[in-house]
Write a protein that holds these residues in place. Structure first.
Motif, PDB file in Angstrom:
ATOM      1  N   TYR A   1       7.785   3.602 -13.913  1.00  0.00           N
ATOM      2  CA  TYR A   1       7.021   4.568 -13.143  1.00  0.00           C
ATOM      3  C   TYR A   1       5.797   4.996 -13.944  1.00  0.00           C
ATOM      4  O   TYR A   1       5.806   4.987 -15.171  1.00  0.00           O
ATOM      5  CB  TYR A   1       7.844   5.832 -12.851  1.00  0.00           C
ATOM      6  CG  TYR A   1       8.977   5.668 -11.882  1.00  0.00           C
ATOM      7  CD1 TYR A   1      10.241   5.273 -12.309  1.00  0.00           C
ATOM      8  CD2 TYR A   1       8.792   5.923 -10.517  1.00  0.00           C
ATOM      9  CE1 TYR A   1      11.291   5.138 -11.412  1.00  0.00           C
ATOM     10  CE2 TYR A   1       9.832   5.792  -9.609  1.00  0.00           C
ATOM     11  CZ  TYR A   1      11.071   5.410 -10.071  1.00  0.00           C
ATOM     12  OH  TYR A   1      12.102   5.279  -9.178  1.00  0.00           O
TER      13      TYR A   1
ATOM     14  N   LEU B   1       5.613  10.952  -9.361  1.00  0.00           N
ATOM     15  CA  LEU B   1       6.026   9.684  -9.951  1.00  0.00           C
ATOM     16  C   LEU B   1       5.693   8.527  -9.018  1.00  0.00           C
ATOM     17  O   LEU B   1       6.091   8.521  -7.861  1.00  0.00           O
ATOM     18  CB  LEU B   1       7.523   9.712 -10.230  1.00  0.00           C
ATOM     19  CG  LEU B   1       7.968  10.751 -11.255  1.00  0.00           C
ATOM     20  CD1 LEU B   1       9.441  11.062 -11.094  1.00  0.00           C
ATOM     21  CD2 LEU B   1       7.676  10.247 -12.650  1.00  0.00           C
TER      22      LEU B   1
ATOM     23  N   LEU C   1       6.206   4.557  -8.423  1.00  0.00           N
ATOM     24  CA  LEU C   1       6.965   3.380  -8.834  1.00  0.00           C
ATOM     25  C   LEU C   1       6.020   2.199  -8.980  1.00  0.00           C
ATOM     26  O   LEU C   1       5.249   1.876  -8.082  1.00  0.00           O
ATOM     27  CB  LEU C   1       8.044   3.059  -7.796  1.00  0.00           C
ATOM     28  CG  LEU C   1       8.901   1.826  -8.085  1.00  0.00           C
ATOM     29  CD1 LEU C   1       9.739   2.023  -9.344  1.00  0.00           C
ATOM     30  CD2 LEU C   1       9.796   1.508  -6.889  1.00  0.00           C
TER      31      LEU C   1
ATOM     32  N   TYR D   1      10.268  -2.744 -10.316  1.00  0.00           N
ATOM     33  CA  TYR D   1      11.692  -2.611 -10.545  1.00  0.00           C
ATOM     34  C   TYR D   1      12.302  -3.997 -10.687  1.00  0.00           C
ATOM     35  O   TYR D   1      11.743  -4.993 -10.198  1.00  0.00           O
ATOM     36  CB  TYR D   1      12.387  -1.781  -9.466  1.00  0.00           C
ATOM     37  CG  TYR D   1      12.466  -2.403  -8.102  1.00  0.00           C
ATOM     38  CD1 TYR D   1      11.464  -2.173  -7.168  1.00  0.00           C
ATOM     39  CD2 TYR D   1      13.549  -3.182  -7.715  1.00  0.00           C
ATOM     40  CE1 TYR D   1      11.534  -2.709  -5.903  1.00  0.00           C
ATOM     41  CE2 TYR D   1      13.625  -3.727  -6.451  1.00  0.00           C
ATOM     42  CZ  TYR D   1      12.612  -3.483  -5.543  1.00  0.00           C
ATOM     43  OH  TYR D   1      12.683  -4.017  -4.282  1.00  0.00           O
TER      44      TYR D   1
ATOM     45  N   LEU E   1       7.065   6.045 -17.535  1.00  0.00           N
ATOM     46  CA  LEU E   1       8.498   6.312 -17.636  1.00  0.00           C
ATOM     47  C   LEU E   1       9.291   5.096 -17.213  1.00  0.00           C
ATOM     48  O   LEU E   1       9.042   4.509 -16.164  1.00  0.00           O
ATOM     49  CB  LEU E   1       8.886   7.507 -16.759  1.00  0.00           C
ATOM     50  CG  LEU E   1       8.376   8.861 -17.233  1.00  0.00           C
ATOM     51  CD1 LEU E   1       8.247   9.822 -16.061  1.00  0.00           C
ATOM     52  CD2 LEU E   1       9.318   9.436 -18.284  1.00  0.00           C
TER      53      LEU E   1
ATOM     54  N   ILE F   1      19.228   1.380  -5.358  1.00  0.00           N
ATOM     55  CA  ILE F   1      18.442   2.596  -5.151  1.00  0.00           C
ATOM     56  C   ILE F   1      19.295   3.760  -4.680  1.00  0.00           C
ATOM     57  O   ILE F   1      18.829   4.893  -4.675  1.00  0.00           O
ATOM     58  CB  ILE F   1      17.316   2.348  -4.145  1.00  0.00           C
ATOM     59  CG1 ILE F   1      17.864   1.901  -2.790  1.00  0.00           C
ATOM     60  CG2 ILE F   1      16.330   1.340  -4.693  1.00  0.00           C
ATOM     61  CD1 ILE F   1      16.836   1.918  -1.688  1.00  0.00           C
ATOM     62  N   THR F   2      20.534   3.497  -4.307  1.00  0.00           N
ATOM     63  CA  THR F   2      21.395   4.610  -3.897  1.00  0.00           C
ATOM     64  C   THR F   2      22.133   5.205  -5.075  1.00  0.00           C
ATOM     65  O   THR F   2      23.004   6.045  -4.904  1.00  0.00           O
ATOM     66  CB  THR F   2      22.420   4.132  -2.849  1.00  0.00           C
ATOM     67  OG1 THR F   2      23.271   3.158  -3.448  1.00  0.00           O
ATOM     68  CG2 THR F   2      21.734   3.536  -1.644  1.00  0.00           C
ATOM     69  N   ASP F   3      21.782   4.780  -6.241  1.00  0.00           N
ATOM     70  CA  ASP F   3      22.431   5.270  -7.447  1.00  0.00           C
ATOM     71  C   ASP F   3      21.454   6.124  -8.250  1.00  0.00           C
ATOM     72  O   ASP F   3      20.237   5.920  -8.181  1.00  0.00           O
ATOM     73  CB  ASP F   3      22.909   4.094  -8.286  1.00  0.00           C
ATOM     74  CG  ASP F   3      23.922   4.524  -9.319  1.00  0.00           C
ATOM     75  OD1 ASP F   3      23.786   4.105 -10.471  1.00  0.00           O
ATOM     76  OD2 ASP F   3      24.832   5.295  -8.974  1.00  0.00           O
ATOM     77  N   THR F   4      21.991   7.025  -9.030  1.00  0.00           N
ATOM     78  CA  THR F   4      21.163   7.913  -9.836  1.00  0.00           C
ATOM     79  C   THR F   4      20.322   7.116 -10.831  1.00  0.00           C
ATOM     80  O   THR F   4      20.817   6.199 -11.485  1.00  0.00           O
ATOM     81  CB  THR F   4      22.047   8.902 -10.598  1.00  0.00           C
ATOM     82  OG1 THR F   4      22.839   9.629  -9.663  1.00  0.00           O
ATOM     83  CG2 THR F   4      21.197   9.864 -11.415  1.00  0.00           C
ATOM     84  N   GLN F   5      19.052   7.489 -10.937  1.00  0.00           N
ATOM     85  CA  GLN F   5      18.186   6.895 -11.936  1.00  0.00           C
ATOM     86  C   GLN F   5      18.056   7.848 -13.111  1.00  0.00           C
ATOM     87  O   GLN F   5      17.829   9.040 -12.928  1.00  0.00           O
ATOM     88  CB  GLN F   5      16.809   6.598 -11.345  1.00  0.00           C
ATOM     89  CG  GLN F   5      16.839   5.516 -10.283  1.00  0.00           C
ATOM     90  CD  GLN F   5      15.462   5.148  -9.779  1.00  0.00           C
ATOM     91  OE1 GLN F   5      14.449   5.344 -10.457  1.00  0.00           O
ATOM     92  NE2 GLN F   5      15.407   4.592  -8.583  1.00  0.00           N
ATOM     93  N   TYR F   6      18.173   7.286 -14.315  1.00  0.00           N
ATOM     94  CA  TYR F   6      18.056   8.071 -15.540  1.00  0.00           C
ATOM     95  C   TYR F   6      16.797   7.613 -16.279  1.00  0.00           C
ATOM     96  O   TYR F   6      16.598   6.414 -16.483  1.00  0.00           O
ATOM     97  CB  TYR F   6      19.290   7.882 -16.417  1.00  0.00           C
ATOM     98  CG  TYR F   6      20.562   8.345 -15.751  1.00  0.00           C
ATOM     99  CD1 TYR F   6      21.379   7.448 -15.071  1.00  0.00           C
ATOM    100  CD2 TYR F   6      20.935   9.679 -15.777  1.00  0.00           C
ATOM    101  CE1 TYR F   6      22.535   7.868 -14.438  1.00  0.00           C
ATOM    102  CE2 TYR F   6      22.097  10.118 -15.155  1.00  0.00           C
ATOM    103  CZ  TYR F   6      22.889   9.214 -14.490  1.00  0.00           C
ATOM    104  OH  TYR F   6      24.022   9.643 -13.855  1.00  0.00           O
ATOM    105  N   PHE F   7      16.003   8.579 -16.669  1.00  0.00           N
ATOM    106  CA  PHE F   7      14.702   8.280 -17.251  1.00  0.00           C
ATOM    107  C   PHE F   7      14.725   8.243 -18.771  1.00  0.00           C
ATOM    108  O   PHE F   7      15.459   8.977 -19.430  1.00  0.00           O
ATOM    109  CB  PHE F   7      13.675   9.324 -16.794  1.00  0.00           C
ATOM    110  CG  PHE F   7      13.295   9.194 -15.348  1.00  0.00           C
ATOM    111  CD1 PHE F   7      14.022   9.836 -14.357  1.00  0.00           C
ATOM    112  CD2 PHE F   7      12.208   8.409 -14.976  1.00  0.00           C
ATOM    113  CE1 PHE F   7      13.679   9.715 -13.027  1.00  0.00           C
ATOM    114  CE2 PHE F   7      11.855   8.278 -13.638  1.00  0.00           C
ATOM    115  CZ  PHE F   7      12.591   8.925 -12.665  1.00  0.00           C
ATOM    116  N   GLY F   8      13.856   7.372 -19.308  1.00  0.00           N
ATOM    117  CA  GLY F   8      13.617   7.350 -20.738  1.00  0.00           C
ATOM    118  C   GLY F   8      12.676   8.466 -21.140  1.00  0.00           C
ATOM    119  O   GLY F   8      12.161   9.181 -20.275  1.00  0.00           O
ATOM    120  N   PRO F   9      12.398   8.600 -22.442  1.00  0.00           N
ATOM    121  CA  PRO F   9      11.562   9.700 -22.932  1.00  0.00           C
ATOM    122  C   PRO F   9      10.088   9.550 -22.591  1.00  0.00           C
ATOM    123  O   PRO F   9       9.333  10.509 -22.693  1.00  0.00           O
ATOM    124  CB  PRO F   9      11.775   9.650 -24.447  1.00  0.00           C
ATOM    125  CG  PRO F   9      12.187   8.255 -24.731  1.00  0.00           C
ATOM    126  CD  PRO F   9      12.960   7.790 -23.527  1.00  0.00           C
TER     127      PRO F   9
END
Lengths: 112, 113
Positions: B36, B44, B46, B49, B90, B98-106
């Motif tokens: 992102y 954000l 996109l 992916y 990011l 896409i129906t799952d939680t996305q966790y971001f890097g720093p």
């Protein structure tokens, strides 16, 4: 352009008051709606999420409600504290594009 | 537990120079990976992916490209940076789709001068 609209863009409340942020989406097939909190210069962090088979979800002072018919969902923060100050983003899945779209964000300021 | 890394943390590059940002995930296999971009004070966007090695989907046509040479490595590149490429980049991962939680890097803060 964004397919998720988020309002308001800025929100200022007194400590202890409630804050409500609203989002609308366009894809009726959307079924997952996360909310992220982003502090200045940091990464977005998931704070709560909801799926389309549920109308409301609560986690301590935070709650999210979903109205599938109207295609909108809201974040509710009660008893706000200064540390709640941040930018909040809503998001929704978009099956036409096989991705997740984010709202433009709401800058929440909690005044002590 | 799962961990996501990004580097560098900050980068200042002249216009026309190349770019390479790296993202790696630990503690999970075959994650979905995302790039992102966040312009200052904005939401954000996109960019790319990937659902597997060598599989890249582009969301926005531009002078950026992405590659996934290994299962848990995602690279964002450019041959020639533009001023408009400045922003906070990011990387994110999710277990499935896409129906799952996305966790971001720093994140990587890129400034193009």
């Amino acid at each position: 352009g964004e397919n998720v609209e988020q309002h308001p863009s800025t929100l200022s409340v007194q400590e202890g008051d409630s804050a409500v942020i609203k989002c609308t989406y366009s894809d009726s097939a959307s079924n997952y709606f996360p909310w992220y909190k982003q502090e200045l210069g940091k990464r977005p962090q998931l704070i709560i999420d909801i799926r389309s088979n549920v109308g409301e979800k609560k986690d301590q002072r935070i709650a999210v409600t979903l109205n599938k018919t109207a295609k909108h969902f809201s974040l509710h923060i009660t008893e706000t504290q200064p540390e709640d100050s941040a930018v909040y983003f809503c998001a929704a899945t978009f099956y036409n594009n096989n991705d997740m779209r984010f709202g433009a964000g709401t800058r929440l300021t909690v005044k002590p | 537990s799962q961990t996501i890394h990004q580097w560098p943390a900050t980068l200042v590059q002249p216009v026309g120079s190349p770019l390479s940002l790296e993202c790696t995930v630990e503690g999970t296999s075959n994650p979905n990976l995302y790039w992102y971009r966040q312009a200052a004070g904005r939401g954000l966007q996109l960019l790319f992916y990937s659902v597997g090695i060598g599989q890249i989907s582009s969301e926005v046509p531009q002078n950026l490209s992405a590659s996934r040479p290994q299962d848990r490595q995602f690279i964002l590149s450019s041959k020639k940076l533009l001023l408009s490429d400045s922003g906070f980049y990011l990387c994110a991962w999710s277990v499935r789709d896409i129906t799952d939680t996305q966790y971001f890097g720093p994140g990587t803060r890129l400034t193009v001068l």
